[in-house]
Structure formats: structure tokens, C-alpha cells
Scaffold this active site. Sequence first.
Site, PDB file in Angstrom:
ATOM      1  N   GLY A 181      72.949  59.501   2.319  1.00 39.42           N
ATOM      2  CA  GLY A 181      72.764  58.092   2.644  1.00 39.42           C
ATOM      3  C   GLY A 181      74.085  57.492   3.079  1.00 39.42           C
TER       4      GLY A 181
ATOM      5  N   CYS B  98      74.327  61.324  11.054  1.00 37.22           N
ATOM      6  CA  CYS B  98      75.604  61.132  10.359  1.00 37.22           C
ATOM      7  C   CYS B  98      76.750  61.769  11.143  1.00 37.22           C
ATOM      8  CB  CYS B  98      75.519  61.711   8.970  1.00 37.22           C
ATOM      9  SG  CYS B  98      74.817  63.352   8.967  1.00 37.22           S
TER      10      CYS B  98
ATOM     11  N   GLU C 112      76.134  63.287   0.609  1.00 38.23           N
ATOM     12  CA  GLU C 112      76.377  63.487   2.045  1.00 38.23           C
ATOM     13  C   GLU C 112      76.287  62.097   2.639  1.00 38.23           C
ATOM     14  OE1 GLU C 112      77.139  66.340   3.322  1.00 38.23           O
ATOM     15  OE2 GLU C 112      76.851  67.357   1.414  1.00 38.23           O
TER      16      GLU C 112
ATOM     17  N   GLU D 137      80.556  52.638  10.781  1.00 42.30           N
ATOM     18  CA  GLU D 137      79.388  53.416  11.203  1.00 42.30           C
ATOM     19  C   GLU D 137      78.297  52.472  11.727  1.00 42.30           C
ATOM     20  OE1 GLU D 137      76.977  55.492   8.222  1.00 42.30           O
ATOM     21  OE2 GLU D 137      77.113  57.250   9.524  1.00 42.30           O
TER      22      GLU D 137
ATOM     23  N   LYS E 142      63.148  61.251  -4.211  1.00 44.12           N
ATOM     24  CA  LYS E 142      62.879  59.874  -3.785  1.00 44.12           C
ATOM     25  C   LYS E 142      63.238  59.804  -2.301  1.00 44.12           C
ATOM     26  CE  LYS E 142      64.208  56.172  -2.827  1.00 44.12           C
ATOM     27  NZ  LYS E 142      63.997  55.580  -1.469  1.00 44.12           N
TER      28      LYS E 142
HETATM   29  P1  NDP Z   1      70.818  54.399   2.716  1.00 46.35           P
HETATM   30  O1  NDP Z   1      72.142  54.612   2.113  1.00 46.35           O
HETATM   31  O2  NDP Z   1      70.351  53.018   2.941  1.00 46.35           O
HETATM   32  O3  NDP Z   1      69.681  55.094   1.811  1.00 46.35           O
HETATM   33  C1  NDP Z   1      69.671  56.471   1.489  1.00 46.35           C
HETATM   34  C2  NDP Z   1      68.685  56.687   0.357  1.00 46.35           C
HETATM   35  O4  NDP Z   1      69.219  56.095  -0.842  1.00 46.35           O
HETATM   36  C3  NDP Z   1      67.321  56.027   0.576  1.00 46.35           C
HETATM   37  O5  NDP Z   1      66.306  56.832   0.024  1.00 46.35           O
HETATM   38  C4  NDP Z   1      67.490  54.730  -0.191  1.00 46.35           C
HETATM   39  O6  NDP Z   1      66.267  54.149  -0.549  1.00 46.35           O
HETATM   40  C5  NDP Z   1      68.270  55.196  -1.402  1.00 46.35           C
HETATM   41  N1  NDP Z   1      68.966  54.133  -2.104  1.00 46.35           N
HETATM   42  C6  NDP Z   1      69.481  52.982  -1.613  1.00 46.35           C
HETATM   43  N2  NDP Z   1      70.054  52.262  -2.616  1.00 46.35           N
HETATM   44  C7  NDP Z   1      69.901  52.974  -3.749  1.00 46.35           C
HETATM   45  C8  NDP Z   1      70.266  52.763  -5.118  1.00 46.35           C
HETATM   46  N3  NDP Z   1      70.908  51.669  -5.541  1.00 46.35           N
HETATM   47  N4  NDP Z   1      69.940  53.706  -6.024  1.00 46.35           N
HETATM   48  C9  NDP Z   1      69.303  54.833  -5.629  1.00 46.35           C
HETATM   49  N5  NDP Z   1      68.906  55.070  -4.375  1.00 46.35           N
HETATM   50  C10 NDP Z   1      69.209  54.169  -3.430  1.00 46.35           C
HETATM   51  O7  NDP Z   1      70.801  55.255   4.036  1.00 46.35           O
HETATM   52  P2  NDP Z   1      69.718  55.306   5.185  1.00 46.35           P
HETATM   53  O8  NDP Z   1      68.395  55.766   4.658  1.00 46.35           O
HETATM   54  O9  NDP Z   1      69.787  54.021   5.931  1.00 46.35           O
HETATM   55  O10 NDP Z   1      70.327  56.501   6.065  1.00 46.35           O
HETATM   56  C11 NDP Z   1      71.416  56.323   6.888  1.00 46.35           C
HETATM   57  C12 NDP Z   1      72.714  56.737   6.217  1.00 46.35           C
HETATM   58  O11 NDP Z   1      72.648  58.082   5.786  1.00 46.35           O
HETATM   59  C13 NDP Z   1      73.884  56.666   7.174  1.00 46.35           C
HETATM   60  O12 NDP Z   1      74.975  56.010   6.608  1.00 46.35           O
HETATM   61  C14 NDP Z   1      74.238  58.130   7.429  1.00 46.35           C
HETATM   62  O13 NDP Z   1      75.549  58.371   7.766  1.00 46.35           O
HETATM   63  C15 NDP Z   1      73.831  58.795   6.171  1.00 46.35           C
HETATM   64  N6  NDP Z   1      73.528  60.194   6.451  1.00 46.35           N
HETATM   65  C16 NDP Z   1      74.418  61.162   6.080  1.00 46.35           C
HETATM   66  C17 NDP Z   1      74.188  62.499   6.388  1.00 46.35           C
HETATM   67  C18 NDP Z   1      75.143  63.571   5.973  1.00 46.35           C
HETATM   68  O14 NDP Z   1      74.803  64.761   6.054  1.00 46.35           O
HETATM   69  N7  NDP Z   1      76.335  63.237   5.519  1.00 46.35           N
HETATM   70  C19 NDP Z   1      72.987  62.907   7.127  1.00 46.35           C
HETATM   71  C20 NDP Z   1      72.129  61.809   7.454  1.00 46.35           C
HETATM   72  C21 NDP Z   1      72.397  60.504   7.109  1.00 46.35           C
HETATM   73  P3  NDP Z   1      65.664  53.007   0.401  1.00 46.35           P
HETATM   74  O15 NDP Z   1      65.643  53.564   1.760  1.00 46.35           O
HETATM   75  O16 NDP Z   1      64.323  52.824  -0.171  1.00 46.35           O
HETATM   76  O17 NDP Z   1      66.566  51.828   0.260  1.00 46.35           O
END
Ligand code: NDP
Length: 491
Positions: A220, A276, A242, A377, A167
Site C-alpha cells: 500500500g 508502485c 511493499e 507519488e 483484507k
Molecule cells: P492504500 O495504502 O490506500 O491501501 C492499501 C491497503 O491497506 C488497502 O487494502 C487499504 O484498505 C488498507 N488500509 C488502509 N488503511 C489501513 C489501516 N489503517 N489499517 C489497515 N489497513 C489499512 O493503497 P492503495 O490501495 O491506494 O494502493 C496504492 C498504493 O500501493 C501506492 O502507494 C503504491 O505505491 C502502493 N503499492 C506498492 C507496491 C509495491 O510492491 N511496493 C505494489 C503496488 C502498490 P482500503 O483500501 O479499504 O482503505
Amino acid sequence: MWVDGKEVLASSGKTFSVQNPKNEEVIAQVAEGDAADVDHAVAVAQRAFQQWGQASAESRGHIMARVAEILRRRLDEFIDIEVEQTGRARREMAAQLARLPEWYDYFGALARTHEDTVPPFGGQFLNYTRRVPLGVVGHITPWNHPLLILTKKVAPSLAAGNTMVVKPSELAPLTPLLLGEVMREAGVPDGVYNVVPGFGAGAGAALTTHPGIRKIDLTGGTETGKTVASLAGRNLTRFAGELGGKASVVTFPDISPRAVVSAVMFASFVATGQTCVQGARLLVHRSIHDEVVNELVTRTQALRLGDPQDLKTQVGPLISERQRAVVEKYVRIGIEEGATLAAGGRRPEGAPYERGYWYLPTIFTDVRNDMRIAQEEIFGPVVCVLPFDDEDEAVALANGTEFGLAASVWTSDVRRAHRVAHQIEAGIVWINDHHRIDPASPWGGFKMSGIGRENGIAAYHDYTQIQNVIVNLSKEPFDWFSDDGEAKRYS
Ligand code: NDP
């Protein structure tokens, strides 16, 4: 969607649009998957698992080498789309995507060279372990490095014999979908790699709670991670996350102020700060603070924003209006908290910035560690400068957030470099560098930055489960309930 080796529509017929963040133009309509689509994709992946899960490591390794080869050949096509959907500068995406075939080569080779163990076992037994795949796994990925982050999950999953449902973020689902074509051409059996685009609350939640999913691997935000982990826990589905970060760039005065400035600009403004491991906090020794800040401001103001497809562009737009609103909110908070805005802090003006989600690289000085801009963040091009007086204070500041993903230490003193690195509570510490990654090198966070590791043998192991096979070698007949009056033993 990409299911069972082909493009399909969502069962509801719904679609959503994907925009180019540089000018808000719609570049694609993509199927919006829901619970019914996830259900179907999981059933397809379960069927494919019967074949892929049994395939020899050698054949999986060969197919993965072909995935790498085809990706190399189609690289420009992937770079074009990645730049269009994320708005990230082509110079970055070209550098990043050129590395991705390495993941398929590395994990394919790992599958082929993996050796199981023969642990000691008392008595007349042969005892051995096998690492077997988990089954169908779910990958939930963000928009900032759409294909890199997905690759870190897909390559070990494939190598270990799992099948998968992805997804992707609804903001950047195009390259994950296109990867399906590469899989098919490489000979990955239909149904092994499936993509159900959609929203977190719809397709994402359906995938997380699906009883047929054996592991959810999410990249995320930390709050999303907590929600997804707790939902996955209801089915005892494994979870890897992550999550968020607030990395410090710790710079000691034995390197030149100019080198400090280059370090922090690389750490902080790559991906318009949307990574991130972004260097969100510059910890700088007080003796060089003013000189560093002056030069940092000058060089930051000279950064070239512009069309991300132009190789000369250094900084692209933010991904979305929502993300820009978050950055603007934090800039307001920083000013209210009493930090000094030393550069940026607003949208660029004039053409071509009237449309698109542009924001100027921003520097705050006079930042205290207890300010929200130093702790939370932001996920944008904002750097907080915090001075320190000695090494202990630098370490305390670096550890003074709830996150623990990454940090970098800049010094020419080899003893100090390792000493400080060992005290920093972060999963990744670079010395005299930042952002570096390799498929063989574990990647993941301490504290609120995550659970589990991507890359390396740890990631491969985490996509397997151990089966223990215990073989009785004894020639003696066995009858536990015989009335021979002898004491019985278990081993
Ligand atoms: P989000 O947490 O908003 O979303 C991440 C993914 O999770 C998306 O595909 C999102 O879908 C999905 N999602 C959101 N809510 C749910 C739920 N309730 N159930 C299942 N899936 C869900 O992050 P962003 O896309 O905004 O990315 C930024 C974040 O990612 C930052 O906080 C960053 O730090 C982190 N990140 C971490 C990395 C690491 O290696 N540790 C690397 C890169 C980013 P949708 O977008 O459709 O809401």
C-alpha cells in the site's frame, strides 16, 4: 467473505458495492467485514493451522502444484473479473495473470527442497535448526494488481505452513474471493485461506491489531505502511511493507531516442501509471532531450484509450474518482510549480468517456527535482522529464527522492550499466528493461519504499521462524550441582 472454505455473509449483514471504473456500473455487492468477522476468521485460521502447520512439505508442495494447475485452467475467468474491477487493459491483465501459477509452483518446490542447517556447536552436541511456520498471518493488499500482489504473499505463506486472513482493497476484492474456490478445489484444507473484505479503518485495522496475527504483510502507500507498522508493533507482530515508489527511467545517449521513448512508455503507462514501480521520472541526457520529448509526445497522444476488455485497448481508466482527483491535483500543482505540460493534462472528451474515471496520459517537461510532481507519488499516468548532463548527475537525480523501490537504466555500455545500477538506491534495478518480475527474484524497497522482500528464498524465510534444537550426545552422567570440586562449563 470467504471463511472456512465457503462464502459467508458479514456478521453485521452489511455490504458495499464494487464498481467498474470504465463506466461506474456496480458489478458486485460484497460483504463488509468488521472486527467481529476478523476475530472469527482468525479463530478459524488458528484451528486450520493445527493441521496445515504440521502437514509435510511434500504434501503442501503437491497441493500447491494443484493450485497452479487449476488457476491455469480458470485463467480466463480470473482475467475477465480482474479487468472488470480494475479497468486495466485486458492485454495487460492476460499477460500478468498467466504468470501467477508460477508462484505456486516455485514456492511449492521451495518448500519441498528446503534444507535446514546444522550449525557448529562446541562440545558433544548435535545442533540443528528447523524453519517452522509463524502461525496465522494477515495480508492487506491494494487494488492495482489485486491477484498478483496477493499471490506474492499467499504462495510463500502456504508453502511455509502458515494459515491466513486476507483484507483486499475494497475497490478490487473479487479475484481474491474467487481464489478461495481454487484453494478448495486444490485440496487446501478449509480455514487455511480466508478473505475478509472491508475497509482499511475497519477490517484492515482489526486485522493489524489482532493479537492472534503473527505477521502483517501490507502492500500500500507509505503513509498506510507507517500506520500499520506502528499498530502491528504494539503486539510485536512482524511487519512487511511493499510501499510507495517514484521510479526513475535513466536513459543514456548511447541508445536511440526511439528506444528511449519505447522504454519510458512501457515503464510509465502500463496500468494507466498505477503501479508502485511506474517510471514516474524520465531522466534523459540533454543531448537527446528535445528529440526524445518530441517523439514521446507524439506517441503518447496516439495511445488508444477504450474498453479495457478490448484486446486492442492500450490504456484503461483510473481506478476511482478519488484516484483521478489525486492525478488532477498533481497536474494543477505541476503547472503552478512552473513545469510545462507537453501532453495530456485533462480528461478525454466525448463517448465513451462521459462516465468512468478516464484521464489522458500526461507528460511534464521543464521539471526540477525539487518540484512536488518530481518527488511525491502520483500513482497515475504522469511522467516528469528531467534532463541531465553527466552520469554523476543522473545518479544523484535518481537517488534524489525519499523512495527507493525501483529504477531502470538504459544504455548499451555494459560497464556503465552495472556501475550506475550499483550506485542507485533502489531494491530493484532493471538494465534495458522495466517492470520484469519473477517468483524467484527478490522484490522490495529501500528507504521509504518498504521493509522486507517478496519473492525468492527471502520471502519464504520471512514466513518462517527458526527453531534451534540442541541435543546432548554425551555418555557422561550430568549433575550440575554435584560436589565434585570440578570447574563447570556451559558447552
Ligand atoms: P492504500 O495504502 O490506500 O491501501 C492499501 C491497503 O491497506 C488497502 O487494502 C487499504 O484498505 C488498507 N488500509 C488502509 N488503511 C489501513 C489501516 N489503517 N489499517 C489497515 N489497513 C489499512 O493503497 P492503495 O490501495 O491506494 O494502493 C496504492 C498504493 O500501493 C501506492 O502507494 C503504491 O505505491 C502502493 N503499492 C506498492 C507496491 C509495491 O510492491 N511496493 C505494489 C503496488 C502498490 P482500503 O483500501 O479499504 O482503505
